[in-house]
Design a protein around this motif. Structure first.
Motif, PDB file in Angstrom:
ATOM      1  N   PRO A 105      -6.054   0.715   1.332  1.00  0.00           N
ATOM      2  CA  PRO A 105      -5.253   1.533   0.419  1.00  0.00           C
ATOM      3  C   PRO A 105      -5.992   1.785  -0.888  1.00  0.00           C
ATOM      4  N   GLY A 106      -5.932   3.007  -1.368  1.00  0.00           N
ATOM      5  CA  GLY A 106      -6.545   3.339  -2.649  1.00  0.00           C
ATOM      6  C   GLY A 106      -5.602   3.047  -3.796  1.00  0.00           C
ATOM      7  N   ILE A 148      -5.699   8.352  -8.545  1.00  0.00           N
ATOM      8  CA  ILE A 148      -6.967   7.644  -8.717  1.00  0.00           C
ATOM      9  C   ILE A 148      -7.695   8.179  -9.950  1.00  0.00           C
ATOM     10  N   ALA A 156       0.853  -1.187   0.000  1.00  0.00           N
ATOM     11  CA  ALA A 156       0.000   0.000   0.000  1.00  0.00           C
ATOM     12  C   ALA A 156       0.889   1.238   0.000  1.00  0.00           C
ATOM     13  N   LEU A 185     -10.578   3.710  -0.055  1.00  0.00           N
ATOM     14  CA  LEU A 185     -10.109   4.790   0.821  1.00  0.00           C
ATOM     15  C   LEU A 185     -11.121   5.085   1.918  1.00  0.00           C
ATOM     16  N   GLU A 186     -12.409   5.084   1.554  1.00  0.00           N
ATOM     17  CA  GLU A 186     -13.450   5.328   2.549  1.00  0.00           C
ATOM     18  C   GLU A 186     -13.476   4.246   3.618  1.00  0.00           C
ATOM     19  N   PRO A 204      -3.448  10.983  -3.088  1.00  0.00           N
ATOM     20  CA  PRO A 204      -3.863   9.766  -3.794  1.00  0.00           C
ATOM     21  C   PRO A 204      -4.914  10.034  -4.873  1.00  0.00           C
ATOM     22  N   GLU A 205      -5.732  11.059  -4.674  1.00  0.00           N
ATOM     23  CA  GLU A 205      -6.797  11.356  -5.639  1.00  0.00           C
ATOM     24  C   GLU A 205      -6.218  11.678  -7.019  1.00  0.00           C
ATOM     25  N   ALA A 219     -11.243   2.238  -5.963  1.00  0.00           N
ATOM     26  CA  ALA A 219     -10.188   2.894  -5.170  1.00  0.00           C
ATOM     27  C   ALA A 219     -10.778   3.882  -4.167  1.00  0.00           C
ATOM     28  N   ARG A 220     -11.781   4.626  -4.606  1.00  0.00           N
ATOM     29  CA  ARG A 220     -12.395   5.603  -3.682  1.00  0.00           C
ATOM     30  C   ARG A 220     -13.134   4.902  -2.548  1.00  0.00           C
ATOM     31  N   TYR A 270      -2.146   0.846  -4.639  1.00  0.00           N
ATOM     32  CA  TYR A 270      -1.255  -0.186  -4.120  1.00  0.00           C
ATOM     33  C   TYR A 270      -0.628  -0.964  -5.265  1.00  0.00           C
ATOM     34  N   GLN A 308       1.506   5.122   0.531  1.00  0.00           N
ATOM     35  CA  GLN A 308       1.010   6.304   1.231  1.00  0.00           C
ATOM     36  C   GLN A 308       1.440   7.497   0.385  1.00  0.00           C
TER      37      GLN A 308
END
Length: 160
Positions: free
Chosen positions: A132-133, A112, A102, A127-128, A108-109, A123-124, A135, A104
Motif C-alpha cells: 500500500p502506498g 502521495i 491499507a 506501490l511498485e 493514490p498519487e 510510498a511510490r 495506509y 484503496q
C-alpha cells in the motif's frame, strides 16, 4: 455516520515517560561514576527536558485517527483529510511486524504528492512492490485494524 476518534494510547505516553526517566538514571550514573562528566550532563539535560515535555502533556488527548463524514484523517499521515469520494475500500496488511489499514484510493498519487519528499519516495516504491502506498497505522492507539477496515469498507459500500 458516527464519528470515530482514536487517541494516543496511555501506554504510549507511559513508555515515552519511562524512556525519559531511564535516560535521567543513565546520565546520573555517568555523573556519579565520574566517567565523562560532559556526557553525563548532556544526557541528564536531554532526558530531563524530554521527561518534562512528557509530563506536561499528561492528560492531553491527542487525536491520532479521525473517521467522520468528511473522510479519514491520520495525524501521522500528513496528507490531510482523505475524502470519501476518493476511498474505494480498505484492507488490513502487514508491513514488517505492524498491521496497517491499507487504503484503496481512486488516485493514490494525489495524496502521495502531499507527503514530504522522502515519504513520497517510500510510498511510490511501495506501490511498485505491490504494497500500500497510503495506509493508516494504528501503532500507539488502542484501535483494532480489522475493525477500522470494516468501518471504512462499510462506508464505501453504503455510498455505492
Amino acid at each position: 455516520m458516527e464519528r470515530i476518534v482514536l487517541h494516543t494510547s496511555p501506554r504510549q505516553f507511559y513508555r515515552k515517560l519511562a524512556l525519559g526517566l531511564v535516560g535521567l538514571a543513565i546520565g546520573t550514573a555517568i555523573l556519579r561514576l565520574q566517567l565523562l562528566p560532559l556526557l553525563g550532563w548532556a544526557v541528564v539535560a536531554l532526558s530531563g527536558v524530554y521527561a518534562l515535555v512528557q509530563l506536561r502533556s499528561l492528560g492531553e488527548e491527542v487525536e491520532r485517527v479521525v473517521i467522520d463524514d468528511a473522510g479519514i484523517r491520520d495525524s501521522l499521515l500528513p496528507a490531510g483529510v482523505i475524502g470519501w469520494d476518493e476511498v474505494r475500500g480498505a484492507m488490513v496488511q502487514r508491513i514488517g511486524s505492524v498491521q496497517v489499514v491499507a487504503l484503496q484510493l481512486r488516485d493514490p498519487e494525489r495524496f502521495i504528492r502531499r507527503l514530504p519528499g522522502v515519504r513520497q519516495l517510500i510510498a511510490r516504491r511501495a506501490l511498485e512492490a505491490g504494497l500500500p502506498g497510503v495506509y493508516i497505522t494504528l501503532v500507539g492507539t488502542d484501535g483494532n485494524p480489522n475493525d477500522i477496515a470494516e468501518v471504512i469498507n462499510g462506508r464505501t459500500r453504503s455510498k455505492q
